[in-house]
Scaffold this motif. Structure first.
Motif, short mmCIF file in Angstrom:
data_model
loop_
_atom_site.label_atom_id
_atom_site.label_comp_id
_atom_site.label_asym_id
_atom_site.label_seq_id
_atom_site.Cartn_x
_atom_site.Cartn_y
_atom_site.Cartn_z
N LEU A 5 0.69 3.82 -3.16
CA LEU A 5 0.17 5.17 -2.90
C LEU A 5 1.28 6.22 -2.90
N LEU B 149 -8.30 3.00 -4.41
CA LEU B 149 -7.34 1.90 -4.38
C LEU B 149 -8.14 0.61 -4.42
N ARG C 76 -4.05 1.91 -9.39
CA ARG C 76 -3.46 1.49 -8.10
C ARG C 76 -4.12 0.22 -7.58
N VAL D 88 -11.88 2.61 -0.42
CA VAL D 88 -11.02 1.50 -0.83
C VAL D 88 -11.91 0.29 -1.09
N ALA E 12 -4.67 1.93 4.27
CA ALA E 12 -4.86 2.95 3.23
C ALA E 12 -5.83 4.02 3.69
N HIS F 14 -3.15 6.67 5.20
CA HIS F 14 -2.98 7.50 4.00
C HIS F 14 -4.15 8.45 3.76
N VAL G 168 0.84 -1.21 0.00
CA VAL G 168 0.00 0.00 0.00
C VAL G 168 0.87 1.25 0.00
N ASP G 169 1.90 1.27 0.84
CA ASP G 169 2.77 2.45 0.91
C ASP G 169 3.47 2.70 -0.43
#
Length: 308
Positions: free
Chosen positions: A105, A235, A278, A153, A144, A148, A101-102
């Motif tokens: 994103l 995402l 993504r 999502v 996420a 984030h 995820v990191d």
């Protein structure tokens, strides 16, 4: 950009008793199949305890630690076991999806595949089951959303068994849409169409035994893709189980390797339309080694193609 492959050797140290279908060889075969592919290869970090506590209570984690044996096996239920290396493997698996995820994103990769074990989509809030210890896909979604700051999502689970754990963990999460297709009837017995979440944020798609790719494609074209377009996720998380394959010994769906390529390709097209492509995918089931490695390779090849 590129596709990230996130894994760690610790995931090979989760050992089940002889004859258990969720075996070390599953990940070995997958990694061998993916070896020739052009991937950004990343070591999975250990998830922090606070990461796990994002979805599981402290008492649950404490119980797992108490159950971990110093040698041999600890048994949680009829088919879920702990070996001495299991919790480190589970923390690596959770760390892999968080890292995915990191990276996605943060613009380090277009998409990512977490080649991990133990799998996660049967782990409920305070219950390990179905070979699963931590709810990896739900954790990726919550990370996420909470870390984030995303607003929406989606999790798409095409494992042949219902993702009861992910459903339990995201039942009250209005920012997440869970779509899960599964053979029904089949263990664990959940996944009815009327199980739709606290905010109508869950879409269950039961598929009859002996149905194949044609039925799956019709269901995804008629229900899944329109629901994703309506939701407009920022995402997409994929719970990538490959046990709907016609050669899998634990179920009775008849998907081909090409069906897994198709579903991945279509999700990539939708992700490109809605969320800049993504996607973070994480390994779930699949128990015939040849079918698993072939279908998983096809899945990752479509991710690579979409990242170009």
């Amino acid at each position: 950009m590129t596709t990230a492959l996130i894994t760690h050797a610790d995931c090979l140290d989760h050992v089940n008793p002889e004859g258990h279908p969720e075996r070390v060889a599953r990940l070995e075969h997958i990694l061998h199949a993916l070896e020739p592919l052009d991937l950004l290869r990343v070591g999975a970090p250990m998830a922090a305890e606070d990461d796990i506590l994002r979805i599981h209570p402290a008492a649950y984690l404490a119980d797992l630690r108490k159950a971990r044996p110093n040698e041999g096996f600890g048994q949680i239920d009829g088919d879920t076991f702990l070996s001495p290396g299991s919790l480190d493997a589970a923390f690596r698996a959770a760390g892999a999806v968080i890292r995915g995820v990191d990276m996605v994103l943060g613009g380090e990769a277009q998409n990512a595949f977490a080649a991990i074990r133990p799998p996660g989509h049967h782990a409920e809030t305070d219950t390990a089951m179905g070979f699963c210890l931590f709810g990896n896909a739900a954790l990726a979604a919550k990370h996420a959303l909470d870390h984030h700051g995303l607003s929406r999502v989606a999790v798409v689970d095409f494992d042949v068994h219902h993702g009861n754990g992910t459903q339990d963990l995201l039942w009250d999460e209005k920012r997440a849409l869970l779509i899960t297709s599964q053979q029904m009837p089949l263990w664990p017995g959940s996944g009815r169409v009327d199980e739709d979440g606290a905010y109508e944020n869950i879409l269950n798609i039961p598929l009859p035994p002996e149905s194949g790719g044609a039925e799956m494609r019709a269901a995804y074209q008629g229900q899944v893709f329109p629901r994703l377009r309506d939701f407009k996720p920022e995402l997409i998380i994929i719970s990538a189980g490959f046990d709907a394959h016609q050669d899998d010994p634990l179920a009775n769906l008849n998907w081909s390797t090409q069906d897994f390529a198709w579903i991945t390709q279509q999700l990539c097209i939708l992700a490109d339309e809605m969320c800049d492509g993504r996607i973070v995918s994480t390994l779930e089931g699949g128990y015939d080694l040849n079918a698993l490695s072939a279908a998983c390779k096809a899945h990752v090849e479509e991710l690579i193609e979409a990242s170009k």
